[in-house]
Design an enzyme around this catalytic site. Structure first.
Site: not given
Ligand code: AMP
Ligand code: MG
Length: 539
Positions: A114, A147, A281, A291
């Site tokens: 996103r 997203g 990540d 993040d």
């Molecule tokens: P995070 O650990 O929250 O940084 O996210 C882990 C993964 O989930 C990353 O690849 C983000 O881009 C994806 N992600 C989190 N929230 C969303 C969302 N609402 N829509 C699409 N991808 C998401």
């Molecule tokens: Mg992330």
């Protein structure tokens, strides 16, 4: 000339040099459908248009560093641009492909699900700033998600990254927070009670957003060619002082990442920040805090505290685990560049150095927090160990504790002072300051006596020591409940509290007596309230 046209002209004068998309291989596929992307570092994708973008707040100092005036930031042209509705000619929007270990398990391809990078802005000082919209709609990496981002999590990212910057903690920054006009469905606690929340987009910036997982994905696929391309690119653009990439430089680079990661975690420990999701990540190759999700700030000192409800059981990402987890993540990064180095030994050595180095940096930071000149092994191992114990005797607010500790009078005659008098300056830091049991008071006083003796050895006068301590121990941090209050008001259409917090957190080490209440202990109502002490990854 109409104002509108002049803003547009000002924007169009911005200079972009999109080295990432220009020099690295991109996805040959098109469109936003979820897919595995091979042999490519990114996919070109445009932000999704939104219905009614409106600016809530922007960071003036960052904007001016990027060459954007405050008037421009308040204009409709700015909101249209940083909501993704209108792009500038030099931009090249794309989502980055990366993988990652989540909670210790390899999760395969993740990528910017996103987040959409708009382009690399080169400012008048020739600094490179990648501009990224978070919550800008579907990308090929969105998997089954939408997203989007909601106001709640976007306020948290905006305020916290800016607070961290002003605390002197390396971080990505936030340029703007914009409401999209759309409503977004979220199940905040994954308990079936989904509800609509206002959608928002944060524009965040950093020299680059590459993560440990950006390299890991290629290593996991035995794609050494793309792995090398991305690492070379990173070294050339983000670590130019290392010179021409080669095996030796890869090693030096890895050592630098270990160093900046150690420094980063020491800062987190210093200010009481708990990231909450230290998946690989979410680890920046530049040693930035990146993040902002279910992060939290320590209120009561507790090494096992984690703000993330998903992490309640194993506490993998709790406050006290952060240095070890950063080390674990560095080991995964080392594995992923091993094909380019060929020899595991020097990587292992770098990881050992990380642990050693972290320890030294932490000790030096801690003695600074205590107002001591330098770490003295004979006395200070014990002093620090006993301090950690003392902070857990009764619920002790870490931030307040160090500010109050700065008032310690080191010029007393320890024989003539009783325990009550010794502890008195610290009482504000205790959540139950009324009736602390006698034996706990005794233990607190014992520690304070050792501390004062140690201060007396150093011989720094009270005033100077207090000034030094107040430069490293913040008075104001983004207490968990403070952002929740700002969010509650923002959801009702009132953004004053966001602005107030943003302002006062620009000077976290200053007394700012008019904001005293923001430095007080968490009120009791916030103890167990969602958003104040318990957060989920839903954002
Ligand atoms: P995070 O650990 O929250 O940084 O996210 C882990 C993964 O989930 C990353 O690849 C983000 O881009 C994806 N992600 C989190 N929230 C969303 C969302 N609402 N829509 C699409 N991808 C998401
Ligand atoms: Mg992330």
């Amino acid at each position: 000339m109409h104002e509108r046209e002049s803003y547009q002209q000002e924007l169009e004068a911005l200079r972009f040099d999109n080295s990432f998309t220009r020099l690295l291989p991109g996805d040959s596929g098109e469109g936003k459908q979820p897919r595995q992307v091979y042999g490519a570092c990114y996919s070109r994708v445009a932000p999704t248009k939104v219905s009614q973008p409106s600016l809530i707040i922007h960071a003036s100092d960052l904007a001016s560093r990027l060459g954007l005036s405050d008037e421009l930031c308040r204009s409709d042209a700015f909101s249209q641009l940083f909501s993704g509705n209108q792009l500038l000619p030099g931009m090249d929007p794309h989502a980055i492909c990366y993988g990652g270990h989540q909670f210790g398990n390899w999760a395969g391809q993740l990528g910017d699900g996103r987040a959409i990078n708009l382009g690399e802005l080169i400012n008048t000082n020739d600094e490179r700033w990648m501009l990224q919209l978070k919550g800008a709609g579907l990308t090929p990496y969105s998997r089954s998600a939408d997203g989007l981002a909601v106001l709640r999590s976007s306020v948290r990212e905006f305020l916290c990254s800016e607070a961290m910057h002003h605390l002197g903690v390396p971080t990505t920054r936030a340029l703007s927070l914009i409401l999209t006009g759309e409503m977004v469905m979220r199940d905040m606690f994954y308990d079936g009670r989904a509800a609509l929340e206002p959608g928002a987009i944060v524009c965040r910036t950093a020299p680059s957003f590459t993560r440990f997982g950006s390299l890991q994905i290629f290593a996991s696929r035995d794609d050494t060619t793309t792995l090398k391309q991305l690492l070379d690119h990173t070294i050339i653009h983000d670590f130019p002082h290392l010179g021409e990439p080669c095996q030796q430089v890869y090693l030096e680079w890895f050592n630098e990442v270990c160093q900046s990661t150690a420094e980063l975690v020491v800062h987190w420990m210093r200010v009481g920040f708990v990231h909450g999701v230290m998946n690989t990540d979410n680890m920046s190759l530049l040693g930035l805090t990146i993040d902002y999700g279910p992060y939290g700030w320590l209120e009561a000192f507790d090494l096992s505290w984690t703000p993330n409800t998903t992490d309640r059981e194993f506490k993998r990402y709790s406050y006290g685990q952060q240095p070890a987890i950063a080390g674990w993540n560095l080991a995964r990064l080392a594995e992923s560049i091993l094909p380019l180095i060929g020899d595991i030994e020097p990587l292992q050595e770098a990881l050992n150095t990380y642990s050693q180095n972290y320890k030294t940096l932490w000790q030096n930071m801690m003695v600074e927090k205590l107002g001591l000149k330098s770490f003295q092994a004979e006395t200070d191992h014990k002093l620090l160990e006993e301090l950690q114990h003392m902070l857990t005797l009764t619920e002790t607010d870490m931030t307040i504790f160090y500010r109050k500790l700065a008032n310690t009078n080191a010029e007393v005659n320890l024989e003539n002072i009783n325990n009550n008098k010794l502890i008195e300056p610290l009482l504000d830091a205790y959540y139950q300051s009324e009736d602390i049991a006698y034996d706990l008071q005794q233990q607190m006083a014992d520690w304070l006596r050792s501390y004062i003796q140690r201060l007396q050895q150093d011989g720094v006068n009270n005033t100077e020591r207090k000034e030094n301590m107040n430069r490293i121990n913040p008075k104001y941090v983004l207490r968990n409940y403070l952002s929740q209050v700002a969010i509650d008001q923002a959801e009702a259409g009132d953004y004053n509290e966001i602005h107030r917090l943003h302002e006062l957190l620009k000077h976290p080490y200053d007394e700012q007596p008019e904001f005293d209440s923001y430095a007080a202990k968490r009120p009791d109502w916030a103890r167990n309230r969602a958003g104040c002490s318990m957060l989920s990854c839903s954002s």
